[in-house]
Design a protein around this motif. Structure first.
Motif, PDB file in Angstrom:
ATOM      1  N   GLY A  59      24.625  26.669 -13.409  1.00 50.62           N
ATOM      2  CA  GLY A  59      23.842  26.376 -12.218  1.00 50.62           C
ATOM      3  C   GLY A  59      22.700  25.419 -12.487  1.00 50.62           C
ATOM      4  N   ASP A  60      22.745  24.733 -13.648  1.00 50.92           N
ATOM      5  CA  ASP A  60      21.650  23.841 -14.005  1.00 50.92           C
ATOM      6  C   ASP A  60      21.730  22.498 -13.307  1.00 50.92           C
ATOM      7  OD1 ASP A  60      23.874  24.140 -15.758  1.00 50.92           O
ATOM      8  OD2 ASP A  60      22.956  22.878 -17.277  1.00 50.92           O
ATOM      9  N   ALA A  61      22.928  22.078 -12.909  1.00 49.18           N
ATOM     10  CA  ALA A  61      23.054  20.739 -12.333  1.00 49.18           C
ATOM     11  C   ALA A  61      24.208  20.703 -11.343  1.00 49.18           C
ATOM     12  CB  ALA A  61      23.310  19.715 -13.440  1.00 49.18           C
ATOM     13  N   PRO A  62      24.097  19.874 -10.292  1.00 50.64           N
ATOM     14  CA  PRO A  62      25.238  19.667  -9.409  1.00 50.64           C
ATOM     15  C   PRO A  62      26.310  18.851 -10.122  1.00 50.64           C
ATOM     16  CG  PRO A  62      23.422  18.228  -8.764  1.00 50.64           C
ATOM     17  CD  PRO A  62      22.910  19.097  -9.879  1.00 50.64           C
ATOM     18  N   SER A  63      27.560  19.052  -9.740  1.00 46.44           N
ATOM     19  CA  SER A  63      28.665  18.306 -10.352  1.00 46.44           C
ATOM     20  C   SER A  63      28.593  16.836  -9.961  1.00 46.44           C
ATOM     21  CB  SER A  63      29.997  18.890  -9.889  1.00 46.44           C
ATOM     22  OG  SER A  63      30.166  18.616  -8.507  1.00 46.44           O
ATOM     23  N   ALA A  64      29.361  16.009 -10.658  1.00 44.53           N
ATOM     24  CA  ALA A  64      29.396  14.569 -10.360  1.00 44.53           C
ATOM     25  C   ALA A  64      29.783  14.334  -8.899  1.00 44.53           C
ATOM     26  CB  ALA A  64      30.384  13.871 -11.299  1.00 44.53           C
ATOM     27  N   THR A  65      30.777  15.063  -8.421  1.00 39.41           N
ATOM     28  CA  THR A  65      31.224  14.804  -7.047  1.00 39.41           C
ATOM     29  C   THR A  65      30.266  15.411  -6.020  1.00 39.41           C
ATOM     30  OG1 THR A  65      32.767  16.638  -7.313  1.00 39.41           O
ATOM     31  CG2 THR A  65      33.663  14.419  -7.553  1.00 39.41           C
ATOM     32  N   THR A 115      17.221  22.894 -15.742  1.00 38.16           N
ATOM     33  CA  THR A 115      16.097  23.713 -15.298  1.00 38.16           C
ATOM     34  C   THR A 115      15.695  24.636 -16.435  1.00 38.16           C
ATOM     35  OG1 THR A 115      17.592  25.371 -14.403  1.00 38.16           O
ATOM     36  CG2 THR A 115      16.802  23.671 -12.889  1.00 38.16           C
ATOM     37  N   ARG A 116      14.442  25.027 -16.393  1.00 42.22           N
ATOM     38  CA  ARG A 116      13.913  25.881 -17.439  1.00 42.22           C
ATOM     39  C   ARG A 116      14.729  27.177 -17.492  1.00 42.22           C
ATOM     40  NH1 ARG A 116       9.144  28.814 -16.379  1.00 42.22           N
ATOM     41  NH2 ARG A 116       8.683  30.058 -18.209  1.00 42.22           N
ATOM     42  N   ARG A 117      15.085  27.669 -16.338  1.00 41.79           N
ATOM     43  CA  ARG A 117      15.815  28.934 -16.293  1.00 41.79           C
ATOM     44  C   ARG A 117      17.189  28.795 -16.962  1.00 41.79           C
ATOM     45  NH1 ARG A 117      17.143  32.045 -10.713  1.00 41.79           N
ATOM     46  NH2 ARG A 117      14.896  32.230 -10.673  1.00 41.79           N
ATOM     47  N   ALA A 118      17.937  27.761 -16.599  1.00 44.68           N
ATOM     48  CA  ALA A 118      19.293  27.608 -17.128  1.00 44.68           C
ATOM     49  C   ALA A 118      19.276  27.172 -18.590  1.00 44.68           C
ATOM     50  CB  ALA A 118      20.071  26.594 -16.307  1.00 44.68           C
ATOM     51  N   GLY A 119      18.245  26.411 -18.961  1.00 42.63           N
ATOM     52  CA  GLY A 119      18.241  25.848 -20.303  1.00 42.63           C
ATOM     53  C   GLY A 119      17.496  26.687 -21.309  1.00 42.63           C
ATOM     54  N   HIS A 120      17.043  27.862 -20.912  1.00 40.12           N
ATOM     55  CA  HIS A 120      16.153  28.631 -21.774  1.00 40.12           C
ATOM     56  C   HIS A 120      16.959  29.454 -22.763  1.00 40.12           C
ATOM     57  CE1 HIS A 120      12.415  29.993 -23.062  1.00 40.12           C
ATOM     58  NE2 HIS A 120      12.212  31.013 -22.284  1.00 40.12           N
ATOM     59  N   THR A 121      17.435  28.782 -23.808  1.00 41.50           N
ATOM     60  CA  THR A 121      18.324  29.460 -24.754  1.00 41.50           C
ATOM     61  C   THR A 121      17.620  30.545 -25.545  1.00 41.50           C
ATOM     62  OG1 THR A 121      17.882  27.670 -26.283  1.00 41.50           O
ATOM     63  CG2 THR A 121      19.917  27.536 -25.049  1.00 41.50           C
ATOM     64  N   GLY A 122      16.290  30.517 -25.550  1.00 42.58           N
ATOM     65  CA  GLY A 122      15.550  31.543 -26.279  1.00 42.58           C
ATOM     66  C   GLY A 122      15.305  32.792 -25.458  1.00 42.58           C
TER      67      GLY A 122
END
Ligand SMILES: [Zn+2]
Lengths: 386, 136
Positions: A59-65, A115-122
């Motif tokens: 849910g971090d990014a919309p798809s290309a289309t 987004t910080r939420r989706a990318g927060h691997t820690g």
């Protein structure tokens, strides 16, 4: 330019607002960056006939289309949603360059929204009760943080195997802040001392929180087209001189054959074999710093110094800072500008080669090297101002 | 500190590994073609691509290839376990042959090259291969 059948240029760059908590939906971040990049290129959305983006699929990014739809583009000649195993955000630009070089596309939009939420691997995950597939060898040991623990182990192993010190890692962190002070987009602009670095919170010994990039909400976009078309657009064209991928043998973040460097060394060798310039010609280097270990790996893999020589080469860090002879991560990298996940290294290289960087402009910058990720997902580009 | 560890789910490829662990042993796959071993077990040899592979019990002795001490948990099951160690152990049988483990009985950052040995950890009806520093 060598290795590509048509000459390719990067002609537009754009950013969304960047922040710890922008309150913006990933679609809004993406749209802001894409509109900015298209406008910067002097084009309109309907000039775009290809879109590539990189995402975690969380849910971090919309798809290309989905982005095509928001931009009102009637059809695409190429589209691709790259997943987490690609060479980070740069992977999209590498695909774009190949699509344009091959003639499949004329003008490709590339973005990375995170987004910080989706990318927060820690972040703390819910307690796993079962470990299927590859996780059966990891999760029972508390390896939920994955990459963080793998990078902690690399930091220990590097110093044991190649020498140098943990302060070498600190030089990358301090350098990021020196440059970020000159970048209004950067999220962390306060200077750091080596004492600050060494006193930072340990995440997984010997890895410190200041060895890790800074999670933000944000998006970055670039526009890739032919050299021919670039000649008619507003900015100095920045040509893709060469690009290369690398994985290394037995590709894996833990078990790969080359634990310290992964695919960076074969990638760098391939890159220079295709480029019209060499490591000694690099005016500005934009090298991934999701973790400080990664940047040091690329500096050595690319031959800016020899393998194991970073400690002596970097000295007190002057040479990689403003006014130094090998300016590095002039936007402050992900450690200080914020973790836009790869593509901003390319965007900053383009801005430097155009001469658009104001206070942080590297004088007479004509050649840039950009590298992303590490381990089994390494990718790099050489760019030259036309 | 008892940790409610996620339970490994053996599959067709890995069943031998967990069976061996249940018998107190460490087993890895050896390739019939190039004779090299690999871990984690896969359907084909990562060194040569051959698919004729056989489990082989190894000594359980090795050295620390790299280690870390986690100061924060990334999985809620490990919140009460911090600080805990993780290491890649390079098995004595083959250079570069590595397994992930906790180093039991220590919360220190154990130096690269330190000799370690297998220390199987029973969990009811399954067992987890672990390592400890030799002589600790
Ligand atoms: Zn083989």
């Amino acid at each position: 330019m060598s290795g590509l059948t048509r000459d390719v240029a990067v002609v537009g760059i754009g950013y969304s607002p960047i922040g710890r908590d922008t309150g913006l939906d990933p679609r809004a971040l993406t749209l802001a960056a894409c509109h900015a990049a298209i406008a910067d290129a002097g084009l309109t959305a309907t000039d775009v006939d290809g879109i590539v983006e990189y995402q975690f699929g969380q849910g971090d990014a919309p798809s290309a289309t989905a982005t095509q739809r928001m931009l009102g583009i009637p059809d695409l000649h190429m589209y691709n949603d790259l997943m987490g195993t690609a060479p980070s955000g740069l992977g999209g630009a590498m695909d774009a360059a190949m699509a344009v070089a091959s003639g499949v596309c004329e003008t490709v939009l590339v973005y990375r929204c995170i987004t910080r939420r989706a990318g927060h691997t820690g972040a703390l995950r819910p307690a796993a009760t079962e470990a299927p597939g590859p996780a059966q060898f990891h999760l029972p040991y508390g390896y939920g943080g994955g990459i963080i623990l793998a990078m902690a182990m690399r930091k220990q192993r590097r110093v044991a195997e190649l020498g140098g010190s943990y302060e070498d890692y600190g030089q990358i962190a301090l350098n990021a802040r020196r440059w970020a002070a000159r970048n209004e987009r950067a999220v962390l602009r306060q200077p750091l001392t080596m004492d600050d670095y060494l006193a930072a919170r340990p995440v997984a010994d010997p890895l410190l929180v200041l060895d890790c990039d800074y999670p933000v909400d944000g998006a970055c976009a670039v526009i890739v087209t032919t050299r021919e078309r670039a000649a008619d657009l507003p900015h100095r064209p920045v040509l893709v001189d060469a690009l290369a991928y690398g994985t290394g043998a037995e590709p894996d973040w833990l078990y790969g054959a080359d634990f310290l460097f992964g695919g960076t060394r074969p990638c760098a060798q391939r890159l220079w074999s295709r480029a019209s310039v060499g490591p000694g010609d690099v005016d500005v280097a934009q090298l991934y710093d999701g973790f400080t270990h990664i940047t040091i790996s690329w500096i050595e893999a690319l031959g800016l110094c020899g393998i194991g020589e970073f400690h002596d080469w970097v000295g007190d860090g002057t040479r990689i800072g403003p006014g130094g002879d090998q300016p590095l991560n002039t936007h402050g990298g992900q450690l200080a500008e914020g973790r836009l996940h790869g593509l901003a290294f390319l965007a900053e290289a383009v801005a430097q080669l155009r001469g658009d960087c104001g206070d942080r402009q590297v004088p007479a910058a004509d050649v840039a090297v950009v590298a992303n990720a590490h381990g089994p997902q390494s990718g790099a580009m050489v760019l030259i101002g036309a | 500190m008892a940790i409610d560890r996620p339970r490994p789910l053996p599959d067709e490829v890995s069943a031998f590994y967990w069976e061996a662990a249940g018998k107190g042993a460490l087993a890895v796959l050896r390739c019939d073609e190039c004779r090299r071993m690999h871990h984690p077990p896969d359907l084909a040899c990562p060194h040569c691509g051959a698919t004729a592979l056989r489990p082989e019990t190894v000594s359980g002795r090795g050295t620390v290839f790299a280690a870390t001490v986690a100061r924060q948990a990334f999985d809620r099951a490990f919140v009460d376990a911090v600080p805990f160690t993780l290491a890649l152990v390079e098995l004595d049988e083959q250079p570069g042959l590595k397994v992930l483990t906790n180093l039991v009985g220590t919360t220190e950052l154990v130096a690269v090259g330190t000799p370690v040995e297998l220390a199987i950890e029973p969990h009811g009806d399954w067992s987890l291969p672990q390592f400890r520093v030799v002589g600790s």
